[in-house]
Design a protein around this motif. Structure first.
Motif, PDB file in Angstrom:
ATOM      1  N   LEU A   1      14.747  36.721 -19.429  1.00 61.08           N
ATOM      2  CA  LEU A   1      14.549  35.295 -19.659  1.00 61.08           C
ATOM      3  C   LEU A   1      13.914  35.043 -21.022  1.00 61.08           C
ATOM      4  CD1 LEU A   1      13.274  34.220 -16.124  1.00 61.08           C
ATOM      5  CD2 LEU A   1      15.527  33.804 -17.116  1.00 61.08           C
ATOM      6  N   ILE A   2      12.968  35.895 -21.390  1.00 60.90           N
ATOM      7  CA  ILE A   2      12.308  35.742 -22.689  1.00 60.90           C
ATOM      8  C   ILE A   2      13.314  35.905 -23.819  1.00 60.90           C
ATOM      9  CG2 ILE A   2      10.645  36.820 -24.263  1.00 60.90           C
ATOM     10  CD1 ILE A   2       9.042  37.563 -21.683  1.00 60.90           C
ATOM     11  N   LYS A   3      14.220  36.860 -23.680  1.00 61.46           N
ATOM     12  CA  LYS A   3      15.214  37.130 -24.725  1.00 61.46           C
ATOM     13  C   LYS A   3      16.154  35.947 -24.928  1.00 61.46           C
ATOM     14  CE  LYS A   3      17.380  41.030 -24.627  1.00 61.46           C
ATOM     15  NZ  LYS A   3      18.136  42.174 -24.056  1.00 61.46           N
ATOM     16  N   ARG A   4      16.280  35.111 -23.918  1.00 59.25           N
ATOM     17  CA  ARG A   4      17.191  33.966 -24.031  1.00 59.25           C
ATOM     18  C   ARG A   4      16.591  32.822 -24.838  1.00 59.25           C
ATOM     19  NH1 ARG A   4      19.173  32.227 -18.234  1.00 59.25           N
ATOM     20  NH2 ARG A   4      20.016  30.579 -19.546  1.00 59.25           N
ATOM     21  N   THR A   5      15.315  32.918 -25.119  1.00 57.41           N
ATOM     22  CA  THR A   5      14.628  31.825 -25.805  1.00 57.41           C
ATOM     23  C   THR A   5      14.291  32.233 -27.233  1.00 57.41           C
ATOM     24  OG1 THR A   5      13.653  31.192 -23.693  1.00 57.41           O
ATOM     25  CG2 THR A   5      12.668  30.261 -25.682  1.00 57.41           C
ATOM     26  N   ASP A   6      14.497  31.337 -28.175  1.00 56.33           N
ATOM     27  CA  ASP A   6      14.135  31.618 -29.563  1.00 56.33           C
ATOM     28  C   ASP A   6      12.657  31.320 -29.769  1.00 56.33           C
ATOM     29  OD1 ASP A   6      16.675  32.354 -30.350  1.00 56.33           O
ATOM     30  OD2 ASP A   6      17.272  30.260 -30.659  1.00 56.33           O
ATOM     31  N   TRP A   7      11.881  32.330 -30.224  1.00 57.31           N
ATOM     32  CA  TRP A   7      10.453  32.142 -30.495  1.00 57.31           C
ATOM     33  C   TRP A   7      10.030  33.150 -31.545  1.00 57.31           C
ATOM     34  CZ3 TRP A   7       7.313  36.289 -28.741  1.00 57.31           C
ATOM     35  CH2 TRP A   7       7.957  37.175 -27.869  1.00 57.31           C
TER      36      TRP A   7
ATOM     37  N   THR B   1       5.075  41.200 -32.391  1.00 57.59           N
ATOM     38  CA  THR B   1       5.058  41.388 -30.940  1.00 57.59           C
ATOM     39  C   THR B   1       5.194  42.863 -30.602  1.00 57.59           C
ATOM     40  OG1 THR B   1       6.106  39.232 -30.679  1.00 57.59           O
ATOM     41  CG2 THR B   1       6.160  40.702 -28.787  1.00 57.59           C
ATOM     42  N   LEU B   2       6.016  43.562 -31.361  1.00 58.66           N
ATOM     43  CA  LEU B   2       6.199  44.997 -31.145  1.00 58.66           C
ATOM     44  C   LEU B   2       4.865  45.733 -31.244  1.00 58.66           C
ATOM     45  CD1 LEU B   2       8.148  47.395 -30.786  1.00 58.66           C
ATOM     46  CD2 LEU B   2       8.422  47.432 -33.270  1.00 58.66           C
ATOM     47  N   MET B   3       4.053  45.394 -32.234  1.00 56.84           N
ATOM     48  CA  MET B   3       2.746  46.043 -32.395  1.00 56.84           C
ATOM     49  C   MET B   3       1.833  45.756 -31.198  1.00 56.84           C
ATOM     50  SD  MET B   3       1.953  45.276 -36.409  1.00 56.84           S
ATOM     51  CE  MET B   3       3.155  45.643 -37.687  1.00 56.84           C
ATOM     52  N   VAL B   4       1.871  44.518 -30.726  1.00 57.80           N
ATOM     53  CA  VAL B   4       1.025  44.139 -29.588  1.00 57.80           C
ATOM     54  C   VAL B   4       1.401  44.964 -28.361  1.00 57.80           C
ATOM     55  CG1 VAL B   4       0.410  42.267 -28.012  1.00 57.80           C
ATOM     56  CG2 VAL B   4       0.637  41.815 -30.454  1.00 57.80           C
ATOM     57  N   VAL B   5       2.688  45.097 -28.106  1.00 50.64           N
ATOM     58  CA  VAL B   5       3.139  45.874 -26.949  1.00 50.64           C
ATOM     59  C   VAL B   5       2.723  47.332 -27.100  1.00 50.64           C
ATOM     60  CG1 VAL B   5       5.135  46.653 -25.638  1.00 50.64           C
ATOM     61  CG2 VAL B   5       5.067  44.325 -26.519  1.00 50.64           C
TER      62      VAL B   5
ATOM     63  N   SER C   1      14.297  45.977 -26.103  1.00 55.93           N
ATOM     64  CA  SER C   1      14.846  44.624 -26.220  1.00 55.93           C
ATOM     65  C   SER C   1      14.423  43.968 -27.529  1.00 55.93           C
ATOM     66  CB  SER C   1      14.384  43.766 -25.034  1.00 55.93           C
ATOM     67  OG  SER C   1      14.876  44.277 -23.812  1.00 55.93           O
ATOM     68  N   LEU C   2      13.161  44.147 -27.888  1.00 58.67           N
ATOM     69  CA  LEU C   2      12.668  43.582 -29.147  1.00 58.67           C
ATOM     70  C   LEU C   2      13.441  44.143 -30.336  1.00 58.67           C
ATOM     71  CD1 LEU C   2       8.810  43.762 -28.499  1.00 58.67           C
ATOM     72  CD2 LEU C   2      10.176  41.683 -28.670  1.00 58.67           C
ATOM     73  N   LEU C   3      13.651  45.447 -30.327  1.00 58.11           N
ATOM     74  CA  LEU C   3      14.336  46.087 -31.451  1.00 58.11           C
ATOM     75  C   LEU C   3      15.821  45.751 -31.481  1.00 58.11           C
ATOM     76  CD1 LEU C   3      12.552  49.558 -31.425  1.00 58.11           C
ATOM     77  CD2 LEU C   3      12.262  47.710 -33.084  1.00 58.11           C
ATOM     78  N   ASP C   4      16.414  45.554 -30.308  1.00 57.63           N
ATOM     79  CA  ASP C   4      17.818  45.139 -30.269  1.00 57.63           C
ATOM     80  C   ASP C   4      17.971  43.754 -30.898  1.00 57.63           C
ATOM     81  OD1 ASP C   4      18.617  47.453 -29.021  1.00 57.63           O
ATOM     82  OD2 ASP C   4      18.574  46.595 -26.997  1.00 57.63           O
TER      83      ASP C   4
END
Length: 276
Positions: free
Chosen positions: A93-99, A110-114, A131-134
């Motif tokens: 669901l998160i991936k479907r939203t632009d942010w 966000t990658l660093m936070v994870v 998913s973030l990297l994709d």
């Protein structure tokens, strides 16, 4: 939830308020970063209310709940739940939203936070990172204003699975912090993470002149006495010196086997035998 979060923007949404979620929430609040926490366990919600944390009883697998948390204007979302299917759905669901995926003020992605807070969360953060990297491969080697990358953070946290994933995605194993002279191996070794150190030393792409146990001089222009070719940080200590100083003997042994020079001296004179 919607009424209580009106006006939220540039905030972090934390999904899950278990131990890791609680620690992350406390850290974000200490940095004056606005946070909204979504949690399905009533006891955890009550704990959050007792601590005056912004924890709301809401299902993060619901588009409506994510909308009420103002996903579209959030700076980051961190999934911290152990339910594999729920984490997968929330991520979808998160991936479907632009942010936004990057904070211009701090350079933190966000990658660093994870990578920083995912060590105890099982496979879910690995899936989120994929998913973030994709979605945005350019975030892989971004540097924060503190000269950290996702890989150096994962190495410092000792998250071997995360380090492996980032390396497989071609993260820069030879990144060097130009302010301190520290590389990825430094962060792993001086935190005592033997498995990660071994992984880095075995990596074919490791450049001994940049990423290895004996790297470059410390900060350019410094007046220390360490020899050229020695990996040193701003404190004029090599990786091996600092590792021994912290008492990580098994990691120090790996570094010596990787040809780390035990006879180099720091800026004040002592060699590794004296330091340890």
């Amino acid at each position: 939830l919607e009424e209580k979060t009106v006006g939220h923007s540039d905030h972090v949404i934390v999904i899950g308020y278990g131990l890791s979620g609680q620690l992350l929430t406390a850290s974000l609040k200490s940095l004056s970063i606005e946070v909204i926490v979504l949690e399905m366990n009533a006891d955890n919600v009550a704990t959050g209310k007792d601590r005056d944390d912004p924890v709301y009883y809401a299902d993060a697998t619901s588009e409506e709940a994510l909308g009420h948390a103002h996903l579209e204007s959030a700076r980051a979302v961190v999934v911290m739940i152990n339910d594999h299917k729920a984490a997968e759905l929330a991520t979808f669901l998160i991936k479907r939203t632009d942010w936004p995926w990057w904070c211009e003020e701090t350079g933190v992605t966000t990658l660093m936070v994870v990578c920083r807070y995912a060590a105890c969360q099982g496979p879910q953060p690995l899936e989120l990172v994929s998913s973030l990297l994709d979605r945005d491969p350019s975030c892989l080697n971004k540097q924060s204003k503190q000269n950290c990358t996702a890989l150096t953070i994962a190495a410092e946290e000792g998250n071997a699975g995360m380090v492996r994933l980032l390396l497989d995605r071609k993260a820069d194993i030879n990144f060097v912090d130009t302010n301190t002279g520290r590389n990825t191996l430094f962060y792993a070794a001086t935190s005592g993470h033997r498995e990660v150190v071994q992984m880095l030393l075995d990596e074919p792409g490791l450049d001994p002149k940049r990423g290895g146990a004996n790297l470059v001089r410390f900060k350019a222009g410094s007046k220390g006495k360490a020899q050229d070719g020695a990996q040193t940080n701003i404190d004029k200590r090599t990786i091996l010196m600092t590792t021994c100083q912290h008492g990580y003997q098994d990691v120090a042994k790996l570094l010596v086997e990787a040809r780390a020079d035990a006879w180099l001296r720091d800026g004040r004179g002592p060699a590794i035998i004296i330091v340890s």
